[in-house]
Write an enzyme that holds these catalytic residues in place. Structure first.
Site, PDB file in Angstrom:
ATOM      1  N   HIS A 225      44.035  45.497   5.168  1.00 32.96           N
ATOM      2  CA  HIS A 225      43.420  44.070   5.063  1.00 32.96           C
ATOM      3  C   HIS A 225      44.538  43.246   4.822  1.00 32.96           C
ATOM      4  O   HIS A 225      44.443  42.002   5.201  1.00 32.96           O
ATOM      5  CB  HIS A 225      42.438  44.189   3.889  1.00 32.96           C
ATOM      6  CG  HIS A 225      41.205  45.077   4.246  1.00 32.96           C
ATOM      7  ND1 HIS A 225      41.261  46.417   3.955  1.00 32.96           N
ATOM      8  CD2 HIS A 225      39.905  44.573   4.710  1.00 32.96           C
ATOM      9  CE1 HIS A 225      40.020  46.724   4.538  1.00 32.96           C
ATOM     10  NE2 HIS A 225      39.207  45.718   4.799  1.00 32.96           N
ATOM     11  N   ASP A 296      38.472  47.899  14.216  1.00 36.14           N
ATOM     12  CA  ASP A 296      38.220  47.605  12.842  1.00 36.14           C
ATOM     13  C   ASP A 296      38.519  46.245  13.080  1.00 36.14           C
ATOM     14  O   ASP A 296      38.874  45.462  14.161  1.00 36.14           O
ATOM     15  CB  ASP A 296      39.483  48.432  12.049  1.00 36.14           C
ATOM     16  CG  ASP A 296      38.921  48.271  10.663  1.00 36.14           C
ATOM     17  OD1 ASP A 296      37.946  47.461  10.198  1.00 36.14           O
ATOM     18  OD2 ASP A 296      39.455  48.931   9.693  1.00 36.14           O
TER      19      ASP A 296
END
Length: 378
Positions: A225, A296
């Site tokens: 992230h 993702d």
């Protein structure tokens, strides 16, 4: 005619149209008629977005983009949940967007259990412990029961796709998986057994599953992230074992890619999401997975900090991803909308930077999966 029957008809109509190479579709929902060429329809189905708000506002661009077919799925987050009358409001929100779509949407959620738990017990939903706890108990009947209760809650709201289970190996040093108790076990055999029980429970109630994060994120020591996550020195081939077994069993609906770098599998060091060697070469050609591949979140910094938006989209599609996810939920990431992504993809196809064949391949896989939702919905 009941809404459920209408959804079934819409799924099946568009599935039949797959066989028509020069498709021109006219789909009608309520008072809106959409007439567009097949390329527009196909590109729209490859886009999945998160959104803000707890009510479907018909005046927003997002609502209009759903009606125009600019996206094929939505992602539910905590920000879409109201503390009061949570189930009722969320069901109403989902139904509003679903009714607006010409082709029924994937309504997706991250409902793993434990800390990754959107449908919390405090809102009236059943408790769902972490995968780490379920793996430690190593009781497939217990896992199946927990997953069944969760699936009932999800399908009762209109959710049809869950990003679960996690197939990554458990490693306590991993900041985003191991430390957050998101993995069943450090043993691939236990992961496979627990995941199979969970997926079977989901399927019994008509819920589709997206396993993650291929080809293995469990031994990373950084969070994708936030930036680069390189598992080259720590990744082990047995991390593929759960995928190999579950693909062979025919259980897998969809696979989510990881943004990890693994030079054992891609010498260039491309993140797995952008790697043709990993997604097409390994997952499709070597492991023989024929289902849907979902990226993702493309706004995570492992991608967005190092690749331009157009470049990352092109590489992801060329790698073999069928659906690109944009959550609009990552701190510091540039926000975007479905129309912008749609236009980028369409321009690249028209300029022959992405082949129409790749778009056709993804559309067919997506529609086959959506057809399964229609057949399972009664």
């Amino acid at each position: 005619m009941q809404l459920t029957t209408l959804r079934q008809c819409r799924f099946l109509i568009f599935y039949v149209l797959l066989s028509v190479s020069s498709l021109t579709a006219a789909a009608q929902t309520d008072s809106l008629e959409i007439q567009t060429d097949s390329l527009d329809i196909k590109i729209g189905q490859m886009i999945l977005f998160g959104f803000s708000g707890t009510k479907a506002d018909t005046t927003t661009n997002f609502y209009r983009e759903i009606r125009e077919g600019k996206l094929g799925g939505i992602l539910i987050y905590d920000r879409n949940i109201t503390p009061a009358n949570t189930a009722g409001k969320l069901k109403e929100l989902i139904a509003s967007y679903q009714q607006a779509a010409a082709i029924p949407l994937f309504i997706s959620i991250d409902q793993e259990g434990g800390l990754v738990n959107r449908l919390k017990q405090k809102y009236g939903f059943p408790p769902m412990p972490s995968q780490s706890w379920m793996g430690a108990m190593n009781d497939t009947a217990l896992t199946s029961s927990i997953a069944s209760n969760a699936a009932k809650a999800m399908t009762g709201l209109g959710i049809n796709l869950n990003y679960s289970p996690v197939l990554d190996v458990k490693d306590a040093s991993n900041p985003v998986l191991g430390k957050l108790k998101r993995c069943f076990s450090s043993k691939p055999s236990v992961i496979t057994k627990q995941a199979a029980a969970m997926i079977d429970a989901y399927h019994a109630l008509g819920l589709l599953s997206v396993v993650k994060h291929f080809p293995g994120h469990g031994r990373s020591t950084t969070d994708s992230h936030l930036g680069v996550a390189d598992v080259t020195k720590r990744w082990r081939p047995n991390e593929l074992d759960p995928y190999t077994a579950l693909i062979a069993s025919g259980r897998l609906d969809a696979v989510m890619t990881a943004h990890i770098i693994n030079r054992q599998l891609d010498a260039e060091g491309l993140p797995a999401t952008l790697s043709h060697n990993i997604i097409t070469g390994l997952l499709r050609d070597s492991l023989h997975f024929a289902g849907v591949v979902i990226s993702d979140d493309m706004q995570m910094h492992a991608i967005s900090k190092y690749f331009g938006l157009k470049q990352s989209i092109r590489l992801a599609i060329e790698a073999g991803n069928d659906i690109l996810m944009f959550s609009n939920h990552i701190a510091g990431a540039q926000m975007t909308g479905p129309t912008a992504i749609f236009n980028i993809i369409k321009t690249m196809v028209l300029n022959e930077e992405i082949s129409r064949e790749r778009i056709d391949q993804s559309f067919e896989r997506i529609m086959l999966l959506k057809q399964r939702i229609a057949l399972q919905t009664n």
